[in-house]
Design a protein around this motif. Structure first.
Motif, short mmCIF file in Angstrom:
data_model
loop_
_atom_site.label_atom_id
_atom_site.label_comp_id
_atom_site.label_asym_id
_atom_site.label_seq_id
_atom_site.Cartn_x
_atom_site.Cartn_y
_atom_site.Cartn_z
N ILE A 197 31.45 36.98 42.01
CA ILE A 197 31.25 35.89 40.83
C ILE A 197 30.23 36.37 39.93
N ILE A 198 30.49 36.68 38.57
CA ILE A 198 29.42 37.06 37.41
C ILE A 198 29.75 35.97 36.40
N GLU A 199 28.55 36.38 35.40
CA GLU A 199 28.73 35.51 34.07
C GLU A 199 29.32 36.76 33.11
N ARG A 219 35.52 48.88 27.99
CA ARG A 219 34.71 48.09 29.14
C ARG A 219 34.95 48.49 30.45
N PHE A 220 35.78 49.39 30.35
CA PHE A 220 36.28 49.68 31.78
C PHE A 220 35.93 51.07 32.14
N PRO A 244 30.80 45.58 29.24
CA PRO A 244 30.52 44.03 29.63
C PRO A 244 31.74 43.32 30.18
N ALA A 245 31.61 42.40 31.13
CA ALA A 245 32.94 41.56 31.54
C ALA A 245 33.00 40.48 30.53
N LYS A 246 34.66 40.26 30.36
CA LYS A 246 34.88 39.24 29.77
C LYS A 246 35.75 38.07 30.76
N GLY A 254 41.74 44.23 48.14
CA GLY A 254 41.41 43.89 46.83
C GLY A 254 39.92 43.08 46.75
N THR A 255 39.54 42.95 45.62
CA THR A 255 38.39 42.55 45.25
C THR A 255 38.72 41.24 44.16
N ARG A 256 38.31 40.09 44.78
CA ARG A 256 38.55 39.07 43.84
C ARG A 256 37.37 38.77 43.09
N LEU A 257 37.54 38.76 41.60
CA LEU A 257 36.73 38.69 40.68
C LEU A 257 36.67 37.35 39.67
N LEU A 258 35.73 36.77 39.61
CA LEU A 258 35.77 35.53 38.85
C LEU A 258 34.61 35.58 37.72
N VAL A 259 34.73 35.58 36.60
CA VAL A 259 34.00 35.90 35.37
C VAL A 259 33.76 34.32 34.70
N LEU A 260 32.55 33.89 34.87
CA LEU A 260 32.18 32.57 34.36
C LEU A 260 31.64 32.68 33.02
#
Lengths: 115, 113
Positions: A12-14, A64-65, A81-83, A109-115
């Motif tokens: 989880i990232i911002e 970005r990737f 940077p993540a969006k 897998g890696t579950r990514l949540l961007v807040l």
């Protein structure tokens, strides 16, 4: 035989932060793939490596990737940077040519949540 | 050129049969079928390479009509363990044996007791 390993499993990232994912393919598999799977959709190929060379990165948002596969084994995928729309599961797969086709085996897998 | 899967969702009782279809607008070299359970990685089921070829995996089989660019997955006498989302991944002739797959949107199968 060990399967495809990925880490971390959850992140989880911002927004505007950076994140990196790691993948270790099945031993001996020359081809490695990174996919993005958004909830409710099929996996979408981001980048494909053959040994340590890029075969296809036509759908990788290169602003970005980024991804690398040093020494033709492990691979890392980075977002910087993540969006918000990057929230997804990032799947790594590897394959071996057999009988005229390449069977892909996926990691957890890696579950990514961007807040 | 994402392949189109139908139906989008299906609910079955144990022991019933189901068919999932995958259609492409491009000439296909191969079709790969996967099953994915919630929160898990896609699991490989089978590959079909030639027109009209059929393969089987337990009570799951598939066919590939190369002329129509279609593949169908047949689930016979379904079990609770068959529940999940089924994806077809297609490899076009332009990408033959490169391993590059384009996946359909998935078909969600729910098997009830």
């Amino acid at each position: 035989e060990a399967g495809v390993a990925q880490s971390p499993r959850y992140k989880i990232i911002e927004k505007r932060q950076s994140v990196a994912f790691w993948c270790n393919p099945i031993s001996g598999h020359a081809t490695l793939y990174w996919y993005q799977q958004i909830l409710g959709q099929g996996p979408k190929l981001l980048i494909q490596f053959q040994n340590n060379g890029v075969v296809d990165d036509s759908q990788l948002p290169k602003d970005r990737f980024s991804a690398e596969r040093l020494k033709g084994v492990d691979s890392t995928l980075k977002i910087q940077p993540a969006k918000l729309e990057d929230s997804a599961v990032y799947l790594c797969a590897s394959s071996l040519v057999s009988g005229g086709a390449q069977t892909q085996y996926f990691g957890p897998g890696t579950r990514l949540l961007v807040l | 050129q994402q392949p189109v899967q139908s139906p989008q969702a299906v609910i079955l009782r144990e022991g019933e049969d189901a068919v999932i279809n995958c259609s492409s607008s491009k000439a296909l070299y191969s079709v790969h079928w996967y099953r994915q359970k919630h929160g898990e990685a896609p699991v490989f089921l089978m590959i079909l390479l030639k027109g009209g070829e059929q393969k089987g995996h337990e009570k799951i089989s598939a066919s590939f009509n190369e002329k129509k660019q279609q593949s169908s997955l047949y689930l016979t006498a379904s079990q609770l363990s068959y529940s999940g989302t089924y994806f077809c991944g297609t490899e076009t002739h332009g990408s033959s044996n490169t391993g590059k797959l384009i996946f359909g949107q998935g078909t969600t199968l729910q098997v009830k007791p």
